[in-house]
Scaffold this motif. Structure first.
Motif, PDB file in Angstrom:
ATOM      1  N   GLN A 370      32.097  32.850  24.746  1.00 17.60           N
ATOM      2  CA  GLN A 370      32.163  34.305  24.601  1.00 17.60           C
ATOM      3  C   GLN A 370      32.130  35.000  25.957  1.00 17.60           C
ATOM      4  O   GLN A 370      32.940  35.900  26.224  1.00 17.60           O
ATOM      5  CB  GLN A 370      30.993  34.807  23.754  1.00 17.60           C
ATOM      6  N   ASN A 371      31.218  34.608  26.815  1.00 12.46           N
ATOM      7  CA  ASN A 371      31.093  35.251  28.131  1.00 12.46           C
ATOM      8  C   ASN A 371      32.349  35.049  28.969  1.00 12.46           C
ATOM      9  O   ASN A 371      32.812  35.973  29.658  1.00 12.46           O
ATOM     10  CB  ASN A 371      29.875  34.701  28.865  1.00 12.46           C
ATOM     11  N   LYS A 372      32.900  33.832  28.921  1.00 10.94           N
ATOM     12  CA  LYS A 372      34.118  33.528  29.665  1.00 10.94           C
ATOM     13  C   LYS A 372      35.267  34.400  29.173  1.00 10.94           C
ATOM     14  O   LYS A 372      36.005  35.005  29.968  1.00 10.94           O
ATOM     15  CB  LYS A 372      34.465  32.056  29.504  1.00 10.94           C
ATOM     16  N   PHE A 373      35.421  34.479  27.868  1.00  8.30           N
ATOM     17  CA  PHE A 373      36.488  35.291  27.274  1.00  8.30           C
ATOM     18  C   PHE A 373      36.315  36.768  27.623  1.00  8.30           C
ATOM     19  O   PHE A 373      37.273  37.444  28.014  1.00  8.30           O
ATOM     20  CB  PHE A 373      36.477  35.101  25.755  1.00  8.30           C
ATOM     21  N   ASN A 374      35.110  37.285  27.494  1.00 14.55           N
ATOM     22  CA  ASN A 374      34.880  38.702  27.760  1.00 14.55           C
ATOM     23  C   ASN A 374      35.221  39.072  29.201  1.00 14.55           C
ATOM     24  O   ASN A 374      35.793  40.136  29.465  1.00 14.55           O
ATOM     25  CB  ASN A 374      33.423  39.063  27.453  1.00 14.55           C
ATOM     26  N   LYS A 375      34.902  38.203  30.136  1.00 16.17           N
ATOM     27  CA  LYS A 375      35.240  38.466  31.537  1.00 16.17           C
ATOM     28  C   LYS A 375      36.755  38.517  31.727  1.00 16.17           C
ATOM     29  O   LYS A 375      37.276  39.347  32.466  1.00 16.17           O
ATOM     30  CB  LYS A 375      34.633  37.386  32.436  1.00 16.17           C
ATOM     31  N   GLU A 376      37.480  37.625  31.058  1.00 15.92           N
ATOM     32  CA  GLU A 376      38.940  37.612  31.155  1.00 15.92           C
ATOM     33  C   GLU A 376      39.540  38.927  30.643  1.00 15.92           C
ATOM     34  O   GLU A 376      40.455  39.489  31.263  1.00 15.92           O
ATOM     35  CB  GLU A 376      39.515  36.458  30.332  1.00 15.92           C
ATOM     36  N   ILE A 377      39.012  39.418  29.534  1.00 16.86           N
ATOM     37  CA  ILE A 377      39.593  40.609  28.929  1.00 16.86           C
ATOM     38  C   ILE A 377      39.249  41.855  29.734  1.00 16.86           C
ATOM     39  O   ILE A 377      40.074  42.775  29.862  1.00 16.86           O
ATOM     40  CB  ILE A 377      39.154  40.753  27.457  1.00 16.86           C
ATOM     41  N   VAL A 378      38.068  41.913  30.306  1.00 15.20           N
ATOM     42  CA  VAL A 378      37.732  43.020  31.200  1.00 15.20           C
ATOM     43  C   VAL A 378      38.705  43.037  32.378  1.00 15.20           C
ATOM     44  O   VAL A 378      39.213  44.090  32.780  1.00 15.20           O
ATOM     45  CB  VAL A 378      36.274  42.915  31.698  1.00 15.20           C
ATOM     46  N   GLN A 379      38.975  41.861  32.924  1.00 16.35           N
ATOM     47  CA  GLN A 379      39.913  41.748  34.037  1.00 16.35           C
ATOM     48  C   GLN A 379      41.310  42.202  33.618  1.00 16.35           C
ATOM     49  O   GLN A 379      42.029  42.889  34.380  1.00 16.35           O
ATOM     50  CB  GLN A 379      39.944  40.300  34.520  1.00 16.35           C
ATOM     51  N   LEU A 380      41.717  41.847  32.409  1.00 14.90           N
ATOM     52  CA  LEU A 380      43.023  42.258  31.885  1.00 14.90           C
ATOM     53  C   LEU A 380      43.139  43.776  31.846  1.00 14.90           C
ATOM     54  O   LEU A 380      44.124  44.356  32.320  1.00 14.90           O
ATOM     55  CB  LEU A 380      43.220  41.673  30.485  1.00 14.90           C
ATOM     56  N   TYR A 381      42.128  44.437  31.305  1.00 12.33           N
ATOM     57  CA  TYR A 381      42.205  45.889  31.158  1.00 12.33           C
ATOM     58  C   TYR A 381      41.985  46.625  32.472  1.00 12.33           C
ATOM     59  O   TYR A 381      42.506  47.736  32.658  1.00 12.33           O
ATOM     60  CB  TYR A 381      41.229  46.365  30.079  1.00 12.33           C
ATOM     61  N   GLU A 382      41.272  46.042  33.387  1.00 12.72           N
ATOM     62  CA  GLU A 382      41.176  46.646  34.718  1.00 12.72           C
ATOM     63  C   GLU A 382      42.520  46.583  35.430  1.00 12.72           C
ATOM     64  O   GLU A 382      42.885  47.485  36.186  1.00 12.72           O
ATOM     65  CB  GLU A 382      40.086  45.946  35.531  1.00 12.72           C
ATOM     66  N   ASN A 383      43.268  45.511  35.171  1.00 13.91           N
ATOM     67  CA  ASN A 383      44.637  45.417  35.692  1.00 13.91           C
ATOM     68  C   ASN A 383      45.514  46.518  35.087  1.00 13.91           C
ATOM     69  O   ASN A 383      46.263  47.196  35.791  1.00 13.91           O
ATOM     70  CB  ASN A 383      45.202  44.028  35.370  1.00 13.91           C
ATOM     71  N   PHE A 384      45.409  46.711  33.770  1.00 13.31           N
ATOM     72  CA  PHE A 384      46.158  47.784  33.118  1.00 13.31           C
ATOM     73  C   PHE A 384      45.773  49.147  33.698  1.00 13.31           C
ATOM     74  O   PHE A 384      46.629  50.020  33.878  1.00 13.31           O
ATOM     75  CB  PHE A 384      45.878  47.803  31.614  1.00 13.31           C
ATOM     76  N   GLU A 385      44.489  49.332  33.944  1.00 14.83           N
ATOM     77  CA  GLU A 385      44.005  50.606  34.466  1.00 14.83           C
ATOM     78  C   GLU A 385      44.722  50.990  35.758  1.00 14.83           C
ATOM     79  O   GLU A 385      45.198  52.123  35.915  1.00 14.83           O
ATOM     80  CB  GLU A 385      42.496  50.529  34.698  1.00 14.83           C
ATOM     81  N   SER A 386      44.817  50.046  36.687  1.00 15.03           N
ATOM     82  CA  SER A 386      45.481  50.334  37.962  1.00 15.03           C
ATOM     83  C   SER A 386      46.982  50.515  37.780  1.00 15.03           C
ATOM     84  O   SER A 386      47.592  51.385  38.415  1.00 15.03           O
ATOM     85  CB  SER A 386      45.203  49.214  38.968  1.00 15.03           C
ATOM     86  N   PHE A 387      47.599  49.696  36.923  1.00  9.07           N
ATOM     87  CA  PHE A 387      49.041  49.805  36.727  1.00  9.07           C
ATOM     88  C   PHE A 387      49.406  51.143  36.086  1.00  9.07           C
ATOM     89  O   PHE A 387      50.386  51.793  36.470  1.00  9.07           O
ATOM     90  CB  PHE A 387      49.551  48.649  35.877  1.00  9.07           C
TER      91      PHE A 387
END
Length: 498
Positions: A370-387
């Motif tokens: 769960q922790n590993k997955f949650n970190k990945e998805i936060v990173q995904l949406y932070e990427n979207f945020e900048s784009f």
């Protein structure tokens, strides 16, 4: 195993369909209330939706639906890309697909920009759109053109009905969840509906949208997105004019206090104005749109949200996808794309495959996973945020809204890094990768930086050799030949409905 999906909108329907067709030994229940309407009036997706039309097989795919039928029943059109109008000095196109010349060579975009004043000049989809073609070749089976990079425009009221109708083994409960019984360890044990039904469950997938059934209950940590001013949208519908030619791309038009989308489905345009409710009134938004279009409009609704990223979308035996967890704004179709990418990642983290059949394992309850997955998805949406923010940074308009984005102190660290390095050295593909599939990578971000004139093109690189112009000429000639053989959007709509 008993799994419950909450929500009957686009995402709830897609995930229910995917689970039913890919997971063995699951008793699946979908709970949604017909009284709760969905948001979409005309929606666009990335090419990622195509994966949901097939069963999950790493070494191949088995088609689960007839795409021709999908186009007919959802009034869908092909979406090849996004055209940005009035965001900066000149209009530009979103790449939407990797460059076919040299996928990992950023100097392809430098070459295009320097020689044609457009970073996406050598992308197939851009050429198809300019020629008003779909890229779908006439008299060739649609199934044989599956590898084409396209998304969809569809009627948001029809797509969920289409996929839910395809679910033959799912137990449907048409009701609202109003209470929850928990186990001693905090896991959900039973869902209680408004009509008094009790639904025992081992795992809950929450696609309840802005209703967010579980988010407040668990007090999951949410970070407010401060890089965006968009927090309200006014969707509306516009009918086609007689004999109007259909387009195969979304139009995102810069407006005085935000932007307006135009998504063409078979029967009409789904349109809407995204803006900041504190900087412009609804009345002025309507007036600006009506002045631009030259006729009155009737808003379908007004939608409010606070841009946010949830850092725990998977918690105990609940996973939240789509609007129930993360939402920044509609630009670049990042909501539905991010939700589908997140769910596929969740799926990959939790299944085992035996004899070509997929089964859920105890990893559904593994805190490390769960922790590993949650970190990945936060990173995904932070990427979207900048784009997402990137598109606003060199604006055409000078209103309070656009001036806020032009102020460098409001830029994300990622955007500051890319722009500073792009102006003082060479950006390389590794500067854009975030270590997570589904992100906006170099083939999306770099040409956008060039077209917005936030960084200058390089004058060197692999593509700047004596033979590249010959390759570029061949590529454009090849695309032109494909254009001549392909349908216009209206011809394609007529063909699939015949």
């Amino acid at each position: 195993m008993k799994v419950t999906v909450l929500g009957g909108g686009t995402l709830g329907a897609l995930i229910t369909f995917f689970i039913e067709n890919n997971i063995k030994n699951v008793t699946l229940t979908n709970v949604h209330s017909p009284s709760k309407g969905i948001i979409g009036v005309g929606e666009g997706t990335t090419g990622g939706l195509q994966h949901y039309f097939s069963s999950y097989q790493p070494l191949g795919t088995k088609r689960l639906i007839n795409e021709r039928e999908f186009f007919r029943e959802t009034k869908a059109n092909i979406k090849l890309t996004i055209k940005y109008e009035d965001w900066c000095k000149k209009d530009y196109w979103s790449p939407f697909e990797p460059n076919m010349m040299a996928k990992e060579d950023l100097s392809v975009y430098d070459y295009s920009f320097m020689n044609h004043n457009e970073a996406c000049y050598l992308n197939k989809n851009t050429h198809f759109c300019k020629s008003n073609k779909t890229g779908i070749i006439k008299n060739v089976s649609l199934n044989d053109q599956w590898s084409n990079h396209y998304g969809y425009h569809y009627d948001g009221n029809l797509i969920s009905k289409y996929f839910l109708k395809k679910c033959k083994k799912t137990n449907f409960i048409y009701d609202d969840v109003i209470d929850v019984e928990y186990k001693d360890n905090g896991f959900v044990k039973t869902l209680i509906t408004k009509l008094g039904q009790k639904i025992e469950t081992d795992f809950v997938i929450d696609c309840s949208g802005f209703h967010r059934v579980f988010k407040e209950k668990y007090k999951l940590y949410t970070r407010k997105v401060t890089s965006s001013l968009i927090n309200r949208a006014m969707p509306f519908l516009v009918q086609y004019k007689d004999n109007e030619e259909l387009i195969a791309y979304t139009i995102a038009k810069g407006m005085q206090y935000g932007w307006m989308w135009r998504a063409p489905i078979q029967s009409r345009y789904g349109m809407g104005y995204c803006y900041n409710r504190d900087l412009i009134s609804d009345e002025d938004v309507i007036k600006e749109v009506e002045t631009l279009l030259g006729h009155e409009i009737e808003p379908v609704k007004f939608i409010d949200w606070e841009p946010q990223i949830t850092e725990q979308i998977w918690h105990k035996n609940i996973a939240l996808f789509g609007l129930s967890s993360n939402f920044i704004e509609p630009l670049e179709a990042t909501n539905i794309h991010g939700a589908l990418v997140s769910f596929l990642s969740f799926f990959n983290h939790t299944i085992v495959t035996s004899d070509s059949e997929h089964h859920w394992t105890d990893n559904l309850y593994n805190e490390h996973v769960q922790n590993k997955f949650n970190k990945e998805i936060v990173q995904l949406y932070e990427n979207f945020e900048s784009f997402i923010q990137l598109h606003y940074l060199n604006p055409k308009y000078k209103t309070e809204f656009w001036n806020w984005y032009a102020d460098k102190s409001n830029w994300t660290d990622t955007n500051r890094y890319h722009i500073e390095k792009g102006n003082n050295g060479d950006l390389i593909p590794q500067d854009f990768y975030e270590g997570q599939s589904g992100v906006a990578g170099p083939c999306l971000v770099y040409p956008t930086l060039l077209d917005l004139e936030l960084v200058p093109p390089r004058t060197r690189g692999v593509c700047f050799d004596e033979h590249f112009s010959e390759k570029a000429y061949w590529q454009v000639n090849h695309i032109d030949n494909l254009c001549k053989r392909s349908y216009t959007m209206r011809e394609f709509s007529q063909a699939i409905n015949s």
